[in-house]
Design an enzyme around this catalytic site. Sequence first.
Site, PDB file in Angstrom:
ATOM      1  N   GLN A 186      10.634 -17.426 -80.972  1.00 50.20           N
ATOM      2  CA  GLN A 186      10.343 -18.835 -80.817  1.00 50.20           C
ATOM      3  C   GLN A 186       9.259 -19.157 -81.924  1.00 50.20           C
ATOM      4  OE1 GLN A 186       9.290 -18.017 -76.429  1.00 50.20           O
ATOM      5  NE2 GLN A 186      10.046 -20.215 -76.655  1.00 50.20           N
TER       6      GLN A 186
ATOM      7  N   ASP B 188      15.434 -20.113 -87.255  1.00 48.05           N
ATOM      8  CA  ASP B 188      15.523 -19.280 -88.714  1.00 48.05           C
ATOM      9  C   ASP B 188      14.061 -19.313 -89.131  1.00 48.05           C
ATOM     10  OD1 ASP B 188      18.087 -18.875 -88.493  1.00 48.05           O
ATOM     11  OD2 ASP B 188      18.830 -20.170 -89.930  1.00 48.05           O
TER      12      ASP B 188
ATOM     13  N   HIS C 145      23.498 -19.235 -84.750  1.00 49.51           N
ATOM     14  CA  HIS C 145      24.488 -19.299 -85.900  1.00 49.51           C
ATOM     15  C   HIS C 145      25.874 -19.375 -85.399  1.00 49.51           C
ATOM     16  CE1 HIS C 145      21.073 -17.398 -88.330  1.00 49.51           C
ATOM     17  NE2 HIS C 145      20.594 -18.635 -88.286  1.00 49.51           N
TER      18      HIS C 145
ATOM     19  N   GLU D 117       2.174 -16.281 -68.156  1.00 53.31           N
ATOM     20  CA  GLU D 117       2.351 -17.667 -68.775  1.00 53.31           C
ATOM     21  C   GLU D 117       2.193 -18.751 -67.670  1.00 53.31           C
ATOM     22  OE1 GLU D 117       6.385 -17.968 -70.534  1.00 53.31           O
ATOM     23  OE2 GLU D 117       6.152 -16.080 -71.584  1.00 53.31           O
TER      24      GLU D 117
ATOM     25  N   HIS E 114      10.871  -9.904 -75.971  1.00 59.20           N
ATOM     26  CA  HIS E 114      10.921 -11.318 -75.208  1.00 59.20           C
ATOM     27  C   HIS E 114      12.422 -11.759 -75.800  1.00 59.20           C
ATOM     28  CE1 HIS E 114       8.344 -14.722 -74.007  1.00 59.20           C
ATOM     29  NE2 HIS E 114       9.542 -15.245 -74.289  1.00 59.20           N
TER      30      HIS E 114
ATOM     31  N   TYR F 240       5.464 -21.547 -63.504  1.00 57.74           N
ATOM     32  CA  TYR F 240       5.379 -22.824 -63.944  1.00 57.74           C
ATOM     33  C   TYR F 240       5.683 -23.998 -62.894  1.00 57.74           C
ATOM     34  CZ  TYR F 240       6.087 -21.210 -68.507  1.00 57.74           C
ATOM     35  OH  TYR F 240       5.708 -20.531 -70.033  1.00 57.74           O
TER      36      TYR F 240
ATOM     37  N   ASN G 140       9.747  -9.421 -71.032  1.00 55.35           N
ATOM     38  CA  ASN G 140       9.209 -10.692 -70.476  1.00 55.35           C
ATOM     39  C   ASN G 140      10.500 -11.479 -69.942  1.00 55.35           C
ATOM     40  OD1 ASN G 140       7.681 -13.257 -70.817  1.00 55.35           O
ATOM     41  ND2 ASN G 140       9.672 -14.076 -71.448  1.00 55.35           N
ATOM     42  N   GLU G 141      10.200 -11.602 -68.472  1.00 55.20           N
ATOM     43  CA  GLU G 141      11.134 -12.189 -67.702  1.00 55.20           C
ATOM     44  C   GLU G 141      12.477 -11.954 -67.891  1.00 55.20           C
ATOM     45  OE1 GLU G 141      11.057 -16.515 -68.233  1.00 55.20           O
ATOM     46  OE2 GLU G 141       8.816 -16.614 -67.716  1.00 55.20           O
TER      47      GLU G 141
ATOM     48  N   ARG H  67      -1.412 -13.366 -76.615  1.00 52.25           N
ATOM     49  CA  ARG H  67       0.009 -12.554 -76.206  1.00 52.25           C
ATOM     50  C   ARG H  67       1.242 -12.953 -77.198  1.00 52.25           C
ATOM     51  NH1 ARG H  67       4.165 -13.949 -71.405  1.00 52.25           N
ATOM     52  NH2 ARG H  67       5.468 -12.068 -71.971  1.00 52.25           N
TER      53      ARG H  67
ATOM     54  N   ASN I 166       4.443 -14.641 -64.508  1.00 54.81           N
ATOM     55  CA  ASN I 166       4.744 -15.953 -65.387  1.00 54.81           C
ATOM     56  C   ASN I 166       5.120 -16.960 -64.175  1.00 54.81           C
ATOM     57  OD1 ASN I 166       4.621 -14.449 -67.900  1.00 54.81           O
ATOM     58  ND2 ASN I 166       6.436 -15.220 -68.570  1.00 54.81           N
TER      59      ASN I 166
HETATM   60  C1  GBH Z   1       9.245 -18.912 -70.140  1.00 55.67           C
HETATM   61  O1  GBH Z   1      10.476 -18.976 -69.415  1.00 55.67           O
HETATM   62  C2  GBH Z   1       9.615 -18.187 -71.310  1.00 55.67           C
HETATM   63  O2  GBH Z   1       9.155 -16.792 -71.398  1.00 55.67           O
HETATM   64  C3  GBH Z   1       9.326 -18.848 -72.504  1.00 55.67           C
HETATM   65  O3  GBH Z   1       9.899 -18.022 -73.842  1.00 55.67           O
HETATM   66  C4  GBH Z   1       9.558 -20.226 -72.729  1.00 55.67           C
HETATM   67  O4  GBH Z   1       9.244 -20.733 -73.742  1.00 55.67           O
HETATM   68  C5  GBH Z   1       8.764 -20.794 -71.517  1.00 55.67           C
HETATM   69  O5  GBH Z   1       8.932 -20.226 -70.312  1.00 55.67           O
HETATM   70  C6  GBH Z   1       8.970 -22.337 -71.386  1.00 55.67           C
HETATM   71  O6  GBH Z   1      10.467 -22.550 -70.987  1.00 55.67           O
HETATM   72  O7  GBH Z   1      18.275 -24.761 -67.663  1.00 55.67           O
HETATM   73  O8  GBH Z   1      19.845 -22.918 -68.047  1.00 55.67           O
HETATM   74  O9  GBH Z   1      18.338 -23.818 -69.839  1.00 55.67           O
HETATM   75  C7  GBH Z   1      10.342 -19.755 -68.194  1.00 55.67           C
HETATM   76  C8  GBH Z   1      11.616 -19.728 -67.412  1.00 55.67           C
HETATM   77  C9  GBH Z   1      13.782 -19.776 -67.911  1.00 55.67           C
HETATM   78  C10 GBH Z   1      12.561 -21.965 -67.253  1.00 55.67           C
HETATM   79  C11 GBH Z   1      14.995 -20.665 -68.426  1.00 55.67           C
HETATM   80  C12 GBH Z   1      13.772 -22.829 -67.924  1.00 55.67           C
HETATM   81  C13 GBH Z   1      15.956 -22.892 -68.303  1.00 55.67           C
HETATM   82  C14 GBH Z   1      17.239 -22.377 -68.001  1.00 55.67           C
HETATM   83  N1  GBH Z   1      12.547 -20.355 -68.048  1.00 55.67           N
HETATM   84  N2  GBH Z   1      15.077 -22.072 -67.541  1.00 55.67           N
HETATM   85  S1  GBH Z   1      18.461 -23.486 -68.509  1.00 55.67           S
END
Ligand code: GBH
Length: 495
Positions: free
Chosen positions: A39, A72, A59, A399, A142, A332, A187-188, A97, A330
Amino acid sequence: MNLNTVFFLLITLRLALAEPTNKKFPENFLFGTATASYQVEGGWNEDGKGENIWDYFTHTYPDRIANQANGDIACNSYHKYLEDIEMLKDLGVHFYRFSLSWSRILPEGHIEKINQVGVDYYKNLIKALKENGIEPYVTLYHWDLPQPLQEKGGWPNTDLMVDLFADYARLAFTLFGDQVKYWMTFNEAKQTCQLGYGYGVFAPGIQSNGIDSYKCAHTVIKSHAKAYHIYDEEFRKTQNGRVSMVIDSDWFEPASDSDKDIEAAERKIQFTFGWYANPIYHPDGNYPQVMIDRIAERSKKEGFEKSRLPEFTSDEIDYIKGTFDFLSLNTYTTSMVKWIDDYPIGNVGYDNDISVVAYQDPSWNSSASSWLKVVPWGTRKLINWVDKTYNHPEIVITENGFSDYGELDDEGRILYYQNYLSNILEAIKEDGINVTGYTAWSLMDNFEWLNGYTEKFGLYQVDFDDENRTRTPKKSADFYKKVVATKCLVNQCED
Ligand code: GBH
């Protein structure tokens, strides 16, 4: 009391409840921020780095990403990591992290070929962090699997991957472990397995919902355990660090207080968090019984010879359980969960195995991400559930964060952090839960997977139109800096 007085009282009560706490975080509580290699780094093919599944995916299928974006160059942290460290210093955070790009270190994925320039990149980053008093928290994986390993089947190929991951982990402990004391293996993994090998929306884009996604998880859990044991046996004595696996979850709130909705919400969290957490963090180990039973039953009716959920032998259960030094979480957002009759046998898949309805309340505040609604109280409930279910582990929030469209005056992010942190603090002080650290996602705006650069999570803005990738602090950076310095979320805290 007339009606006006009642309304007045109700409204003040609501406001009072929503008011962030004026308590202080404990003296030894740690604050950090996070990023991940794909990322932020860029330098996707520089200095001997190999191709990974996100390089290949973006790609090969550019249309699957918003504005055909890719990583990229991303934030160009491969070249600008010293600037990143300046930002971290300015925030005053205790730790950073970040994740290692497996294919930057091992271009082919296996340890027969090591890319020294890639190793040096991380050595330099870690050294500069330590010189500035910032503790590195390192994630080994990750989501950016070396592409050559995907070509041999990737995570669903258990026989291939467990040993390869273990080799990679051992190498990382050997190379960096004298400086790195906090390790996160994965990670996740749910996103790796269910989005990558189930729905197939994330790299590597395999659609095998409820089959390969379960195999993937099985491999990941075994790989984690093996890495943990390697650390334990070969490194712990000399390096004295701590190892964990990051698992993510929403809070799942029952849609009503009916027994059925309560059962549905519990089933949902067992299939989401418990899937990965139970084998590692639960004193009994193994997958949650509700997963074992339901997947076995549905598989049988679907005509499979065995359950689509792979089985751990009892030796494996013992080997895996307890492979953690703290629990990293993590989180949200929150969803409501409603009981429904089981989906009829027909479509094979993870969501059919669960058979509940999950939704978000339209009245909840939004972010720039469709899935991310602002529900601070859910976090306190989730922390309580995790504490109770896994026998009171030490919890680090690895997170948590909010997305918008990148404005510098980011009030929405400040409110998010203030209210989520307030609920975490109440979980510590009122509920007595052992949360010892918090990580803001993210240090800076970055490549948000399928959403490219359209949804921003950073405390710092990054100008992706400028080849310098200029970084500018947002208002939330000042807010977070103050929280880290004072351990207080409001103007004045009690002592
Ligand atoms: C985290 O995922 C990640 O660890 C991190 O890399 C990311 O940038 C951050 O949160 C913010 O998103 O609708 O099919 O696209 C959090 C869990 C999993 C939530 C994927 C959003 C989108 C699925 N995320 N989800 S989709």
